[in-house]
Design a protein around this motif. Structure first.
Motif, PDB file in Angstrom:
ATOM      1  N   ASN B 194      66.622  29.006 147.445  1.00  0.00           N
ATOM      2  CA  ASN B 194      67.472  30.051 146.854  1.00  0.00           C
ATOM      3  C   ASN B 194      66.640  30.968 145.962  1.00  0.00           C
ATOM      4  OD1 ASN B 194      69.816  28.823 147.980  1.00  0.00           O
ATOM      5  ND2 ASN B 194      69.715  27.293 146.356  1.00  0.00           N
ATOM      6  N   MET B 408      71.677  38.517 148.238  1.00  0.00           N
ATOM      7  CA  MET B 408      72.603  37.369 148.293  1.00  0.00           C
ATOM      8  C   MET B 408      73.696  37.589 149.331  1.00  0.00           C
ATOM      9  SD  MET B 408      73.050  36.012 144.443  1.00  0.00           S
ATOM     10  CE  MET B 408      71.687  35.285 143.539  1.00  0.00           C
ATOM     11  N   ARG B 413      74.954  34.044 150.694  1.00  0.00           N
ATOM     12  CA  ARG B 413      75.052  33.109 149.568  1.00  0.00           C
ATOM     13  C   ARG B 413      76.184  33.596 148.663  1.00  0.00           C
ATOM     14  NH1 ARG B 413      70.030  33.089 146.608  1.00  0.00           N
ATOM     15  NH2 ARG B 413      71.001  31.406 145.454  1.00  0.00           N
ATOM     16  N   SER B 416      76.719  31.955 145.105  1.00  0.00           N
ATOM     17  CA  SER B 416      75.706  32.363 144.127  1.00  0.00           C
ATOM     18  C   SER B 416      75.935  33.808 143.694  1.00  0.00           C
ATOM     19  CB  SER B 416      74.299  32.248 144.732  1.00  0.00           C
ATOM     20  OG  SER B 416      73.976  30.904 144.920  1.00  0.00           O
ATOM     21  N   TYR B 417      76.333  34.642 144.651  1.00  0.00           N
ATOM     22  CA  TYR B 417      76.601  36.044 144.336  1.00  0.00           C
ATOM     23  C   TYR B 417      77.741  36.139 143.322  1.00  0.00           C
ATOM     24  CZ  TYR B 417      78.263  40.833 144.924  1.00  0.00           C
ATOM     25  OH  TYR B 417      78.682  42.118 144.686  1.00  0.00           O
TER      26      TYR B 417
END
Lengths: 213, 428
Positions: B194, B408, B413, B416-417
């Protein structure tokens, strides 16, 4: 397995010269034959399409219109029509072409065929659920177009930039490139996004280039 | 793992070239067993001069918190670097590191940034204990540009790629406004981990907690997807930005328990002159189970079929708006990445025009999805800032925001975003 024909046999069967057959293939009126060069083989669909192209041309229809009509037909439909033509009572005018393109819709709903020179005029009575724009839409191509327009108009907007700005700096100079070794001292460079998008075509290009050296 | 595919147009017109989007969804079922493979973590922290003050203080606290979340059987090492490499703790079972907190507290800022040296040392420690029964990862944190040792971004990304092939994935964490987000982004992308952006020092604990949360709930690792078309004329490309391996395989990365990740492909289909269901090819998904102690990767073959209908029947076909919406969002994220390139050359008007044009293209699709509308609005706001504020807006900090926002989304992702945006909104 269905019978296949060489280009010579196709010429004899249809009476259409091979240069014309090649031209029709380029224009998308005929499917690409299997094999290439001397080993190219044509099938029943080529014969049917050529027969129908000739019929439609006698009605002075343009190639783009003929292509649309042929693309809308199944092979069974082509067999049926080709069997009746040559003295049949089918008249290939814009109205009958239109019916094929819209696939004989009972309510006479029609579609608008895109293209600079469709060969016939078709009116839209009611907007369909899916428009022609949606049919041909590509997100990647749309982004490509947006990028290329930036390049074209770039010089105009650069007038507003600071004096120290490098005008000639290419947009893609931070892009990643793929290096493909062809032969000693010869490489092909392809921008990564392009490479992954057209891998098969690039593969053929590499094979072709390797044969040259 | 469950694989599903869906097209925006599941039915295409007979005998006509047609472009469709296919969404490949990979979903790991939620596993509540609490059983997982142990972790083998190499924590590598930058302590160069610029890390001084609150940055280092918060990162040290975050590191303590991170290690505190690990189980006894997990292995962890801690390396710090400036222009020298210092081992705070070699690979040791977490919880058994003597005087850990005292050692971390004693870390002080100094010197320059020998990023490659620190990274290599972290990888070496992970390599000492690695094996298929561990999940091995290096977590690299920095706030600056590499200025000692290997500094070439491409070479560093290749190092991460090499480590991933050996079984060690790489997560990167950038702090503040001075690090090279492209470098760290590429390292994590090629390294199969990541990429995080700590916008302000107080976010450090949360970011480390997020990473440890993912690591301790991993369900599948090294997930890749490959498309094998049945038709040679099939042209396709991803709308995401997953790393592409040499054979055209897309590297999706990890999935944690209950997570769904997707890959969106745009496919240009040749005119198909066969009615009914047509096989376009198959997709091959490979991954390693992160729970079972198996050494061989698992493989799933999933056929791709599409239905060919007459033009008349096609007129009543309605597209799958979820696929169109996701495609639109990915295109807007790509446009943002393009705008960064233009911004780097101070071609702000062109960047603005590009963003406006893409926003207009998406608007024309008339999608009702609220996320799409939000992204369109964001693109227009960004365009306005490029036009009116120019250099004043395009700061290193805002560039990082744009980069991570875009990245992201394109790497799918989503969680996470959303965490990043939540942290950002909390601070403004």
């Amino acid at each position: 397995m269905s019978r296949t024909y060489t280009i010579s046999e196709l010429e004899s069967l249809t009476g259409i010269r091979r240069r014309t057959i090649h031209f029709y293939t380029q224009q998308g009126l005929l499917p690409t034959p299997t094999g290439a060069g001397g080993s190219a083989r044509y099938g029943e669909e080529h014969i049917l399409r050529l027969k129908l192209i000739r019929e439609m041309q006698t009605s002075h229809l343009k190639l783009s219109g003929i292509r649309e009509a042929l693309d809308a037909m199944s092979i069974e439909e082509m067999r049926g029509i080709a069997g009746k033509t040559g003295g049949s009572n089918i008249t290939w005018d814009s109205r009958s072409i239109e019916r094929w393109v819209s696939h004989t819709s009972p309510d006479k709903d029609t579609v608008l065929v895109q293209g600079s020179d469709p060969g016939y005029v078709v009116e839209r009575i009611e907007a369909p659920e899916t428009t022609e724009e949606q049919e041909s839409f590509s997100f990647l191509d749309a982004l490509d177009r947006a990028r290329s327009r930036e390049r074209i108009h770039g010089t105009d907007t650069l007038k507003n930039q600071h004096p120290g700005h490098r005008r000639d700096l290419p947009l893609g100079d931070t892009a990643q490139w793929e290096r493909i070794h062809l032969r000693d001292g010869i490489e092909l460079h392809v921008r990564s996004d392009r490479y992954h998008r057209n891998q098969r075509a690039i593969g053929r290009l590499v094979e072709f280039c390797k044969k040259l050296f | 793992m469950e694989i599903r595919t869906r097209f925006d147009y599941g039915k295409i017109p007979y005998g006509k070239d047609f472009t469709v989007r296919m969404m490949i969804e990979m979903e790991e079922q939620a596993r509540d067993t609490g059983v997982r493979k142990p972790l083998n973590i190499g924590l590598v922290l930058d302590r160069s001069g610029s890390m001084g003050g609150m940055k280092l203080h918060n990162v040290k606290e975050a590191a303590k918190h991170f290690i505190g979340q690990l189980a006894d059987e997990d292995i962890v090492s801690l390396t710090v670097f400036d222009d020298e490499i210092l081992t705070i703790a070699g690979p040791t079972p977490a919880g058994r590191i003597p005087f850990l907190n005292e050692k971390i507290d004693s870390i002080e800022h100094r010197g320059r940034t020998f990023l490659s040296g620190g990274y290599e040392q972290g990888c070496a420690y992970v390599a000492e204990r690695m094996g298929s029964h561990y999940i091995s990862r290096v977590i690299l944190l920095t706030d600056g540009l590499a200025n000692v040792g290997v500094q070439n971004p491409g070479a560093l990304a290749e190092m991460a790629s090499f480590m991933r092939i050996r079984g060690i994935t790489t997560t990167t964490i950038g702090v503040g406004s001075d690090y090279d987000e492209m470098l760290l982004g590429n390292m994590s992308e090629k390294g199969g981990g990541n990429a995080y952006f700590i916008e302000k020092p107080t976010d450090a604990v949360e970011v480390f907690a997020e990473e440890v949360g993912y690591l301790t709930s991993l369900s599948a690792t090294e997930c890749t997807v490959k498309l094998e078309p049945a038709k040679h004329q099939l042209a396709y490309d991803q709308l995401n930005s997953y790393a592409v391996l040499d054979d055209g395989t897309w590297l999706v990365g990890d999935l944690y328990s209950g997570q769904k990740r997707s890959l969106l492909l745009e496919m240009k289909l040749p005119a198909i002159k066969t009615s009914g269901s047509v096989e376009l090819g198959r997709i091959i998904v490979t991954y390693r189970d992160a729970v079972e102690h198996e050494t061989t990767p698992k493989t799933i073959h999933h056929p791709i079929e599409i239905e060919v209908v007459t033009k008349a029947a096609f007129k009543s076909v309605k597209p799958d708006t979820t696929v169109l919406s996701e495609s639109s969002i990915l295109m807007m994220a790509k446009a943002k990445a393009e705008a960064i390139t233009l911004g780097d050359h101070r071609r702000f008007d062109e960047a603005a025009a590009l963003l406006e044009r893409v926003a207009a293209t998406v608007e024309k699709l008339g999608l009702a999805d609220s996320r799409v509308r939000m992204f369109v609005e964001e693109l227009r706001n960004l365009a306005l800032r490029f036009r009116t504020q120019r250099d004043e807006y395009y700061t290193a900090h805002n560039r990082k925001r744009m980069y991570h926002d875009s990245n992201m989304i394109r790497m799918n992702r989503v969680e996470s975003y959303e965490s990043m945006i939540t942290r950002r909104n909390r601070s403004t």
